[in-house]
Design a protein around this motif. Structure first.
Motif, mmCIF file in Angstrom:
data_model
loop_
_atom_site.group_PDB
_atom_site.id
_atom_site.type_symbol
_atom_site.label_atom_id
_atom_site.label_comp_id
_atom_site.label_asym_id
_atom_site.label_seq_id
_atom_site.Cartn_x
_atom_site.Cartn_y
_atom_site.Cartn_z
ATOM 1 N N LEU A 82 46.013 31.612 39.778
ATOM 2 C CA LEU A 82 44.670 31.887 40.295
ATOM 3 C C LEU A 82 43.950 32.791 39.296
ATOM 4 O O LEU A 82 44.370 33.914 39.040
ATOM 5 N N LEU A 83 42.843 32.304 38.744
ATOM 6 C CA LEU A 83 42.130 33.024 37.693
ATOM 7 C C LEU A 83 40.680 33.283 38.106
ATOM 8 O O LEU A 83 39.967 32.363 38.485
ATOM 9 N N CYS A 84 40.281 34.534 38.036
ATOM 10 C CA CYS A 84 38.916 34.921 38.402
ATOM 11 C C CYS A 84 38.131 35.248 37.126
ATOM 12 O O CYS A 84 38.511 36.141 36.365
ATOM 13 N N VAL A 85 37.050 34.524 36.899
ATOM 14 C CA VAL A 85 36.229 34.727 35.706
ATOM 15 C C VAL A 85 35.051 35.640 36.047
ATOM 16 O O VAL A 85 34.288 35.362 36.981
ATOM 17 N N VAL A 86 34.924 36.729 35.296
ATOM 18 C CA VAL A 86 33.855 37.698 35.543
ATOM 19 C C VAL A 86 33.057 37.933 34.266
ATOM 20 O O VAL A 86 33.493 37.600 33.166
ATOM 21 N N GLU A 87 31.910 38.540 34.444
ATOM 22 C CA GLU A 87 31.019 38.794 33.316
ATOM 23 C C GLU A 87 31.432 40.032 32.534
ATOM 24 O O GLU A 87 31.430 40.044 31.305
ATOM 25 N N ASP A 88 31.806 41.094 33.269
ATOM 26 C CA ASP A 88 32.000 42.392 32.639
ATOM 27 C C ASP A 88 33.233 43.101 33.197
ATOM 28 O O ASP A 88 33.710 42.760 34.285
ATOM 29 N N ILE A 89 33.730 44.070 32.464
ATOM 30 C CA ILE A 89 34.890 44.861 32.884
ATOM 31 C C ILE A 89 34.623 45.564 34.215
ATOM 32 O O ILE A 89 35.512 45.701 35.051
ATOM 33 N N LEU A 93 36.850 45.962 37.967
ATOM 34 C CA LEU A 93 37.067 47.183 38.745
ATOM 35 C C LEU A 93 36.560 47.027 40.174
ATOM 36 O O LEU A 93 37.216 47.449 41.136
ATOM 37 N N ALA A 94 35.382 46.406 40.317
ATOM 38 C CA ALA A 94 34.793 46.211 41.645
ATOM 39 C C ALA A 94 35.669 45.324 42.516
ATOM 40 O O ALA A 94 35.918 45.632 43.692
ATOM 41 N N ILE A 95 36.154 44.223 41.966
ATOM 42 C CA ILE A 95 36.994 43.296 42.733
ATOM 43 C C ILE A 95 38.335 43.931 43.061
ATOM 44 O O ILE A 95 38.857 43.792 44.167
ATOM 45 N N GLU A 96 38.916 44.650 42.106
ATOM 46 C CA GLU A 96 40.200 45.317 42.337
ATOM 47 C C GLU A 96 40.104 46.335 43.463
ATOM 48 O O GLU A 96 41.047 46.530 44.227
ATOM 49 N N ASN A 97 38.953 46.989 43.578
ATOM 50 C CA ASN A 97 38.773 47.995 44.624
ATOM 51 C C ASN A 97 38.752 47.402 46.029
ATOM 52 O O ASN A 97 38.908 48.119 47.017
ATOM 53 N N THR A 98 38.561 46.083 46.135
ATOM 54 C CA THR A 98 38.574 45.443 47.454
ATOM 55 C C THR A 98 40.004 45.197 47.950
ATOM 56 O O THR A 98 40.215 44.990 49.146
ATOM 57 N N ASN A 99 40.974 45.182 47.037
ATOM 58 C CA ASN A 99 42.380 44.883 47.377
ATOM 59 C C ASN A 99 42.546 43.519 48.040
ATOM 60 O O ASN A 99 43.477 43.299 48.806
ATOM 61 N N GLN A 100 41.622 42.586 47.745
ATOM 62 C CA GLN A 100 41.655 41.267 48.369
ATOM 63 C C GLN A 100 42.042 40.157 47.399
ATOM 64 O O GLN A 100 42.213 39.013 47.802
ATOM 65 N N PHE A 101 42.195 40.495 46.121
ATOM 66 C CA PHE A 101 42.488 39.463 45.125
ATOM 67 C C PHE A 101 43.778 39.811 44.396
ATOM 68 O O PHE A 101 43.931 40.900 43.856
ATOM 69 N N GLN A 102 44.707 38.867 44.380
ATOM 70 C CA GLN A 102 46.011 39.099 43.757
ATOM 71 C C GLN A 102 46.269 38.184 42.559
ATOM 72 O O GLN A 102 47.398 38.052 42.102
ATOM 73 N N GLY A 103 45.226 37.550 42.066
ATOM 74 C CA GLY A 103 45.369 36.696 40.896
ATOM 75 C C GLY A 103 45.130 37.479 39.616
ATOM 76 O O GLY A 103 45.290 38.698 39.574
ATOM 77 N N SER A 173 35.979 27.067 41.866
ATOM 78 C CA SER A 173 35.261 27.560 43.051
ATOM 79 C C SER A 173 34.365 28.728 42.637
ATOM 80 O O SER A 173 34.451 29.220 41.511
ATOM 81 N N SER A 174 33.516 29.136 43.540
ATOM 82 C CA SER A 174 32.617 30.259 43.277
ATOM 83 C C SER A 174 32.676 31.220 44.447
ATOM 84 O O SER A 174 32.913 30.806 45.583
ATOM 85 N N ILE A 175 32.459 32.490 44.168
ATOM 86 C CA ILE A 175 32.456 33.459 45.268
ATOM 87 C C ILE A 175 31.281 33.152 46.188
ATOM 88 O O ILE A 175 30.236 32.681 45.745
#
Length: 206
Positions: A82-89, A93-103, A173-175
């Motif tokens: 499972l790979l999440c593509v983001v624009e910036d570092i 940090l924002a996604i990690e702070n949700t504790n909802q993504f383990q990819g 997929s997209s968020i």
């Protein structure tokens, strides 16, 4: 603004270069540092210097790292399929702070913007495609989640990536984009409200 010391003036000038900090705030911070124990100020200066000179970028996902690969990429507890593509570092940090993504992640370093002269070549897109190809030999990437900004540039980049990835047989997929928790419909813009309706989910009472 008049300064009693050229050293204070130089410190204020440099501090005020930081985003969101004006001259007055910079002066308060400089005077605060001046009152601290010398060891505390030196520790701050050393931490900033080490951050600037020693920090690296992960060779796999381009996230900030203390070594060649970041802690997320080398973690055996993360789902490599499972790979999440983001624009910036900062998005990582924002996604990690949700504790909802383990990819795992892939940082593009921006979005496609013809007006600013940013094309696919300026981004880490080739690195992403090569990563997907390489993964087919080890741990195949089953899904790529596009978590890019809801702007024209973000949508353009998502469309470009989706086309490239689907050619490789990867599920894309997209968020979800919609009304924030606590938001009221009357204050929600038409685009967000329309997307909320289009990406609606089944309601369950279970």
């Amino acid at each position: 603004m008049n300064f009693p010391s050229k050293l204070i003036e130089d410190a204020v000038t440099e501090i005020s270069r930081l985003p969101g900090i004006g001259k007055k705030t910079a002066l308060r911070l400089a005077l605060h540092l001046l009152k601290q124990h010398e060891a505390n100020t030196e520790a701050l200066a050393l931490a900033i210097t080490r951050m600037r000179t020693e920090i690296q970028y992960c060779k796999t996902c381009h996230n900030i790292s203390d070594g060649e690969e970041c802690s997320i990429c080398i973690s055996h507890r993360r789902d490599g399929s499972l790979l999440c593509v983001v624009e910036d570092i900062r998005d990582v940090l924002a996604i990690e702070n949700t504790n909802q993504f383990q990819g795992k992640y892939h940082v593009l370093g921006g979005v496609i913007s013809p007006i600013q002269g940013i094309g696919p070549e300026e981004l880490k897109i080739e690195s992403l495609l090569s990563r997907v190809d390489s993964a087919l030999q080890t741990e195949p990437i089953k899904e790529v989640i596009l978590a890019l900004s809801a702007t024209m540039e973000g949508d353009t980049t998502s469309f470009y990536l989706a086309k490239k990835l689907k050619e490789k047989g990867i599920m894309v997929s997209s968020i979800a984009r919609g009304i924030p928790v606590g938001g009221e419909l009357e204050f929600t813009d038409e685009v967000t409200l329309g997307r909320s309706i289009m990406t609606r989910i089944n309601y369950t009472t279970e």
